[in-house]
Structures are given as C-alpha cells and as structure tokens.
Design a protein around this motif. Sequence first.
Motif, PDB file in Angstrom:
ATOM      1  N   VAL A  24      -8.721 -12.757  -9.678  1.00 18.45           N
ATOM      2  CA  VAL A  24     -10.013 -12.864  -9.268  1.00 18.45           C
ATOM      3  C   VAL A  24     -11.138 -12.716 -10.279  1.00 18.45           C
ATOM      4  N   ASN A  25     -12.033 -13.637 -10.087  1.00 19.38           N
ATOM      5  CA  ASN A  25     -13.117 -13.898 -11.228  1.00 19.38           C
ATOM      6  C   ASN A  25     -14.150 -12.997 -10.842  1.00 19.38           C
ATOM      7  N   GLU A  26     -14.556 -12.053 -11.487  1.00 12.27           N
ATOM      8  CA  GLU A  26     -15.376 -10.877 -11.094  1.00 12.27           C
ATOM      9  C   GLU A  26     -17.077 -11.461 -11.411  1.00 12.27           C
ATOM     10  N   GLY A  27     -16.937 -12.255 -12.205  1.00 12.54           N
ATOM     11  CA  GLY A  27     -18.416 -12.906 -12.441  1.00 12.54           C
ATOM     12  C   GLY A  27     -18.680 -13.803 -10.996  1.00 12.54           C
ATOM     13  N   LYS A  28     -17.869 -14.615 -10.831  1.00 12.43           N
ATOM     14  CA  LYS A  28     -18.019 -15.552  -9.196  1.00 12.43           C
ATOM     15  C   LYS A  28     -18.392 -14.461  -8.342  1.00 12.43           C
ATOM     16  N   LEU A  29     -17.501 -13.514  -8.064  1.00 10.12           N
ATOM     17  CA  LEU A  29     -17.687 -12.455  -7.199  1.00 10.12           C
ATOM     18  C   LEU A  29     -19.020 -11.871  -7.018  1.00 10.12           C
ATOM     19  N   ASN A  30     -19.622 -11.655  -8.288  1.00  9.93           N
ATOM     20  CA  ASN A  30     -20.616 -10.695  -8.382  1.00  9.93           C
ATOM     21  C   ASN A  30     -21.969 -11.800  -7.997  1.00  9.93           C
ATOM     22  N   THR A  31     -21.735 -13.048  -8.356  1.00  8.30           N
ATOM     23  CA  THR A  31     -22.838 -14.080  -7.928  1.00  8.30           C
ATOM     24  C   THR A  31     -23.005 -14.207  -6.609  1.00  8.30           C
ATOM     25  N   LEU A  32     -21.644 -13.961  -5.952  1.00 14.86           N
ATOM     26  CA  LEU A  32     -21.475 -14.480  -4.509  1.00 14.86           C
ATOM     27  C   LEU A  32     -22.122 -13.088  -3.860  1.00 14.86           C
ATOM     28  N   ILE A  33     -21.891 -12.049  -4.095  1.00 14.75           N
ATOM     29  CA  ILE A  33     -22.289 -10.932  -3.571  1.00 14.75           C
ATOM     30  C   ILE A  33     -23.810 -10.867  -3.619  1.00 14.75           C
ATOM     31  N   LYS A  34     -24.267 -11.107  -4.707  1.00 16.58           N
ATOM     32  CA  LYS A  34     -25.777 -11.026  -5.183  1.00 16.58           C
ATOM     33  C   LYS A  34     -26.557 -12.150  -3.884  1.00 16.58           C
ATOM     34  N   SER A  35     -25.939 -13.187  -3.915  1.00 16.43           N
ATOM     35  CA  SER A  35     -26.714 -13.998  -3.259  1.00 16.43           C
ATOM     36  C   SER A  35     -26.418 -13.804  -1.605  1.00 16.43           C
ATOM     37  N   LYS A  36     -25.255 -13.071  -1.363  1.00 14.73           N
ATOM     38  CA  LYS A  36     -25.300 -12.578   0.150  1.00 14.73           C
ATOM     39  C   LYS A  36     -25.965 -11.290   0.677  1.00 14.73           C
ATOM     40  N   PHE A  37     -26.018 -10.488  -0.402  1.00 12.26           N
ATOM     41  CA  PHE A  37     -26.549  -9.007  -0.070  1.00 12.26           C
ATOM     42  C   PHE A  37     -28.025  -8.683  -1.071  1.00 12.26           C
ATOM     43  N   GLY A  38     -28.149  -9.573  -1.816  1.00 11.39           N
ATOM     44  CA  GLY A  38     -29.371  -9.373  -2.480  1.00 11.39           C
ATOM     45  C   GLY A  38     -29.124  -8.864  -3.959  1.00 11.39           C
ATOM     46  N   ASN A  39     -30.196  -8.905  -4.778  1.00 16.20           N
ATOM     47  CA  ASN A  39     -29.838  -8.540  -6.242  1.00 16.20           C
ATOM     48  C   ASN A  39     -29.777  -7.178  -6.472  1.00 16.20           C
ATOM     49  N   ASN A  40     -29.900  -6.276  -5.573  1.00 17.89           N
ATOM     50  CA  ASN A  40     -29.699  -4.737  -5.982  1.00 17.89           C
ATOM     51  C   ASN A  40     -28.450  -4.382  -5.605  1.00 17.89           C
ATOM     52  N   VAL A  41     -27.452  -5.184  -5.278  1.00 16.04           N
ATOM     53  CA  VAL A  41     -26.135  -4.460  -5.162  1.00 16.04           C
ATOM     54  C   VAL A  41     -25.169  -4.753  -6.376  1.00 16.04           C
ATOM     55  N   SER A  42     -24.344  -3.844  -6.679  1.00 15.15           N
ATOM     56  CA  SER A  42     -23.396  -4.094  -7.473  1.00 15.15           C
ATOM     57  C   SER A  42     -22.138  -3.927  -6.931  1.00 15.15           C
ATOM     58  N   ILE A  43     -21.075  -4.512  -7.508  1.00 10.68           N
ATOM     59  CA  ILE A  43     -19.733  -4.533  -7.081  1.00 10.68           C
ATOM     60  C   ILE A  43     -18.782  -4.064  -7.809  1.00 10.68           C
ATOM     61  N   ASN A  44     -17.812  -3.177  -7.384  1.00  7.92           N
ATOM     62  CA  ASN A  44     -16.610  -2.657  -8.483  1.00  7.92           C
ATOM     63  C   ASN A  44     -15.278  -2.622  -7.546  1.00  7.92           C
ATOM     64  N   LEU A  45     -14.286  -2.587  -8.456  1.00  9.22           N
ATOM     65  CA  LEU A  45     -13.215  -2.593  -7.657  1.00  9.22           C
ATOM     66  C   LEU A  45     -13.059  -1.106  -6.891  1.00  9.22           C
ATOM     67  N   ALA A  46     -12.696  -0.920  -5.800  1.00 12.72           N
ATOM     68  CA  ALA A  46     -12.516   0.359  -4.950  1.00 12.72           C
ATOM     69  C   ALA A  46     -11.837   1.348  -5.925  1.00 12.72           C
ATOM     70  N   GLU A  47     -12.482   2.572  -5.722  1.00  9.06           N
ATOM     71  CA  GLU A  47     -11.742   3.828  -6.287  1.00  9.06           C
ATOM     72  C   GLU A  47     -10.607   4.136  -5.210  1.00  9.06           C
ATOM     73  N   PRO A  48      -9.437   4.029  -5.860  1.00  8.79           N
ATOM     74  CA  PRO A  48      -8.238   4.056  -4.762  1.00  8.79           C
ATOM     75  C   PRO A  48      -8.142   5.081  -3.873  1.00  8.79           C
ATOM     76  N   ASN A  49      -8.351   6.247  -4.356  1.00  9.11           N
ATOM     77  CA  ASN A  49      -8.403   7.420  -3.359  1.00  9.11           C
ATOM     78  C   ASN A  49      -9.347   7.585  -2.338  1.00  9.11           C
ATOM     79  N   GLU A  50     -10.558   7.169  -2.970  1.00  8.01           N
ATOM     80  CA  GLU A  50     -11.824   6.844  -1.919  1.00  8.01           C
ATOM     81  C   GLU A  50     -11.181   5.678  -0.855  1.00  8.01           C
ATOM     82  N   ALA A  51     -11.016   4.727  -1.281  1.00  8.28           N
ATOM     83  CA  ALA A  51     -10.336   3.605  -0.496  1.00  8.28           C
ATOM     84  C   ALA A  51      -9.618   4.181   0.580  1.00  8.28           C
ATOM     85  N   LYS A  52      -8.477   4.681   0.121  1.00  4.90           N
ATOM     86  CA  LYS A  52      -7.278   5.259   0.875  1.00  4.90           C
ATOM     87  C   LYS A  52      -7.861   5.945   1.984  1.00  4.90           C
ATOM     88  N   GLU A  53      -8.842   6.817   1.669  1.00  2.00           N
ATOM     89  CA  GLU A  53      -9.368   7.931   2.717  1.00  2.00           C
ATOM     90  C   GLU A  53     -10.020   7.025   3.778  1.00  2.00           C
TER      91      GLU A  53
END
Length: 625
Positions: free
Chosen positions: A332-361
């Motif tokens: 996965v290319n995180e730069g491309k993902l970032n650009t994509l996310i920003k164009s879809k959700f706006g410039n105020n969002v950021s994206i990170n790999l989910a924290e495993p325990n939180e995601a498991k919950e």
Amino acid sequence: MASKWSKSLIPTARQVPAEAEVPSHQLMLRAGIIRKLGAGLYDYLPLGLRSLHKAMAIVREEMGKAGAIEVLLPAMVPIELYQKTGRDQAYGDNLFRVKDRHGRENALGPTHEEIITELVGAYVESYKQLPLTLYQIQTKFRDEFRPRFGVLRSREFQMKDAYSFHTAVEGPGGLNEIYDAQYAAYERIFKRCGLPFLTVEAESGPIGGSASHEFMVPSPTGEDTIFESDKGNYAANVEKCETGPRSATLDAPPVGELAKVHTPGCPGIDDVAKFMKTKPKNMLKSLVFEVSQITQEQMGQLRLKASQTGRATSEGFFAEYVIVIVRGDHDVNEGKLNTLIKSKFGNNVSINLAEPNEAKEDGFAIGYVGPQTAISHPGVFVFVDPDAAQGGFWVTGANEPDHHVKYFNWKRDVIDPLGPDASQKVVVVDIRNAVEGDPSPKGDGGLLRPRKGIEIGHVFKLGDKYSKAMGVTVLLPDNSRINPIMGCYGIGINRILAAAIERDSPGMRGHDENGIIWPAAIAPYQVVITTIRHEGTAAETADRLAKELEAGGADVLIDDRDERPGVKFKDADLLGIPVRITIGDKALATGQVEVKARNAPAAAKAELIAIDVAAKTVLEMLKGL
RNA sequence: CGGGGUGUAGCGCAGCUUGGUUAGCGCGCUUGACUGGGGGUCAAGAGGUCGAGAGUUCAAAUCUCUCCACCCCGACCA
C-alpha cells in the motif's frame, strides 16, 4: 600556503573498520575524512571539512545567483514554534528535545520553516518586500530510528535550507518563478559538484505542500527507490510514483466454491501462502486504516472517536475505518491513500494504520481481515487496487482469527450482497506502490523501471501552510491581508560528499578498488605532490610547483612524509586527489616531473612534463576533472 | 520498537565451549640499522579499567544476573 601532510591530521587506514558497509562510508573512514564518535555522529577531520567547505561555497555562489540571501537561525529553538504547526507531533520521536535549566522545552531544529516564518512575520509587512528568499547553512538534528551508512543518514548534519515568500503562485515574483529558479540553481550546484543526478517527482511528507521534486544520485546503496519510464519522460520516487491505467473488473465469475481454511498462527501473507501452498500474488492483503478528523488549531492532536461504524459530519459521510486491499505481493502506498482520503473527506482528516487492539475491539480480526468486512461493517469504505480487483483463485482473510478463505470472488461475496451501496463503498483505485513493469502514467506505452538513489536535494511548494498556522500576513495593494505563499528548498551538504564517492556513472566514478576519486570541485585538494624522497631539489621543486599551482587557484597537498614511495602512492590513491604530481630523481635529472590523473586507468603510465610548464598543464587538466 | 549479532591496545581479530602463570596475533606507533618508484627487512620497545556494575569461586576475559554501547535485518523516515 600549500598544506604539508606531516603537519596535518590525515589518519589513513589500511583496514576497513568493521562497522562500515557501503563504499563511501568505508572510504571516508579509511581516508581519514571522518571519524565516528557515536551512532550517527561524526567528527569531520581536516580533509572532510575542506570538502564540506567547498561544497558549501558552491551552494552559496549559486544561491546568490538565484537571488537568495543568507541568514543564520538558531539550531535550538523553543518548542512552541513547532507546536504552532503541529509538527512537534508530526515529527514525533525524530525531534530532539532539550530542557533548559528553567524547565523550558526546546527543540533542536530538524528543519526551519517555523523559525523563518516567524522571522519574516516580524519584519515583512508589505507585498512590496516580496518576493523574498532567505537561506542558511546550518547543523540540523534528527533523532533517526536507525542512523546508518555513515554520513548518508546521520543524526546531525549540515543542511542548506532556503525559504521563499510570495503573494502569489503565478506571475513575476510568484512561487513558481522562484521555485524554477531554485530548481535551476540545484541543477547547477550538483553539476558543478560533479554529481550525476536526476530529478524525480516526490512526496512532500511531513514538510507538507503541493508539489515537490527530489534530486537523486543513482546508486545501488541509495535508500530511495525511483521509478523511471523507459520512454525517458517520467521519473518519480516510489512514494509518489503513479501508474497508468490498469484494467480491473469486479464482475468476474467465481472459479470455485468459497471455502474456509483453518490457518492457525498465520497472520502474515508469507506464512499463509506457504501454509496453503500458493503464492502471495494469489492472495488479497487487507489493511485496516483509521481515519481521524483534525481541527486546524489542534492539527495532529484531536482524534474523533465515533461510537458507531459510521456517522454524518459537516464534511458529509464519515468513515471511521478504511480498508485498503492490494495483492499479497504488493504494498500500500500511504501517500496515495492520504491524497485519496483528503479528496474524499476533506483536508482536515488524517489517516493511520489502525491500532490493533482498538480495531479488534471494533470487530476487526487484525491479521485475518478480508474484503467481506465491508458487508459486516456498514460504515467502512474499501479501496481496491486494480490488480486486486480481478477474478481468480483468491486467498484472503476470513474475518475471524486463524482462518482464511479460498476462491474468494468479488461479485458473489461482496458486490452483490452490498446491493445498491456497492459502487459507493467499494472503490477501485491506484493505491499501491509501483512495481517494475507497471505502465507509465504518461499513458504512452512506457513501462516503469526501478533503481536506487541517494537524495541530495529536495524542493517543495509549500503554499500557505506555515504562514497560516503561524498567523503571518502581509498587506496587499488593496489593503487586504494574505498569508504569504511559501516554497522551501533543502540540500544535504554531507550527502553531497558521500554521493560523490558513491557515484558510478560512465566517466563519473567516485571510487575504485584503490580508493576515492573526487570530482575536482569538492576534492579536499586538487593536487597532491608526492616526492619520492622529500629532501633537496625534490622538496624545493615541490614547494615551487605548489606556489605556482596555488597562484592558479588550485589547492595543493605536499606529501612530505619520510615514507617509502609505495606507501605514499597507496595513500594518494586512497585520498582520491584528482591530480598527482610525482617528483623523483630520474625525471628531475632531465628537468621533469610526472603527472597523473587519479581517474586514469591504474595501469596507465604517468606523463613526463617539464617543470616549467607543469603547473600550467595541471591547471588545464583540472578543468576537465 | 521487534528480530539477530558484536563489545579484548588506534584499526582488524584470536582466546571464552571445558575458569588456573605475566592476555595473544597482524597492521599501525616509538627507537636503531639496512633500505628507498606501488603498503620493505632485521632488532629492540611502548601501548589493555578484556564495555560497565554486581554475583558465584581459592581463582573470572572465560560462568550467572543487570545495565550500557555499537552493528545488521525489519517496521518508520531527508
């Protein structure tokens, strides 16, 4: 005055220190250019400092020609400045922090956008003062996870950083004009330094901004991967590299019944592939990313925690998680993902790999996630790389621990069950790192080829990110205020030296089995005079030639040591001084000396030249080195 | 931070498994002699908290524990 070897500190070593892996590191240690003091910390010995100063002088000249003005900012700065832009967070542990005796926190600057912006904010009030380009050459500090390859990645290094300020992007005095001027200056600098380089499109990373280019010296020891189109009209860092259109279909018919397989203790692609006797390219890799919204004031700090899987915000539909699906052998290319996310959700969002325990919950079987997650989690978006959006024998996660499925089929298992929502929730898009043989984004049939490179310079179009965050404004003719538009431009001075030694292009070799081959422009000395026996006429001739050469602008090192000739020759080769003049009795008897370029074949004989014209000949020679 | 590895003279290393004189070798360094065009020869020397601390033992470079430093691979990044 010419330097005498015996009076300098040039500790050459025959053996390679065990810690050094790459040629530049080994040779810089062996030639007495640097010495390691700690991880990522180096002493610059006399030879190293001379080269560093020469590279700096070239940079200063070309910066001057490009209209940049030199300043010097403190290396230690109050942490508040980085807090204003959120970069104390964005840089994370890479930022060195020091507390003073009063308990005030300071940072050792890794780069100085905030500090220069503060300075400009204090004194620049009117558009009449712009454009303005300021630069400095200064020690920068970065607490790298893993310093390595000698001065190629150290924790303390010399950087030239320039910053430009504008009222507009286009037009005279605009960002684009200065960006192009800096770009051109960089080309001149690296050319003068004797470096074979190419420029590539780049990702801007934590610096931010819209456009950026990197200057790369191709080398197998480089840490960056570059892709070039074989048509020669496109080059980009893998972090940025786009690909041309690739076909995709989510409609392909199934090739078998979906079957669940027990895969105990196999969360990784390679483990599963081995366990199921298939190849990673027959698998779908699903990564769970967490999207968080960030306010302008608290950039990088405030994370919205939604209670459900999806919810409405002022930005519209908001997903808490995004699943990215690529083929098992792709990344996965995180730069491309970032650009994509920003164009879809706006410039105020950021994206990170989910924290495993939180995601498991939240119900994600991390390690065993598959595309079907999209069905059980209504708010989740799924981005699929075209190569993963195909029919075939897909092995992927079963969304429960220790289980995978085979014969996964997009249409049957995801698209149809989702119904009308499918086209909105499942998006096919270029989301992975380019790989060898991908189509060039130019769409001209070119194919992408990879190579490694050493990044020696990087230019960015920043926009108003920093001036806005720092609250810096200037007045326009109509009495309105704007945040100035900025560009920034960096060169790693130390890397110029290492890259010069690493370089390996036709006619531009930076080293051979005997040692360094410096480009004349940044060699510690241009000429080394080796006397076979340093006494009498030989010593006098050495002094005389040195004086003549220096009058012509060349730096000279006289090897006046009482060593056997073999030792002196070996050391001269190791040091890599572009031209060696040898003074021995035989030639001296006929009024001659020997001249040989370091980059000449080892077997080639030195040229005999009359003493009277030797200096002139050597000075002429140097122009081509 | 996860995995692997290494710390013994300025550099490169041996010794550690199986504890036992004064801890060795090569390079480099010092002195002298011979030598003098691609890392010379001979002779005599100097140089060590064996990474640090604690423990076991009559005895520790060697065994045990803790810590530190450094290197490599990875995750992340100029």
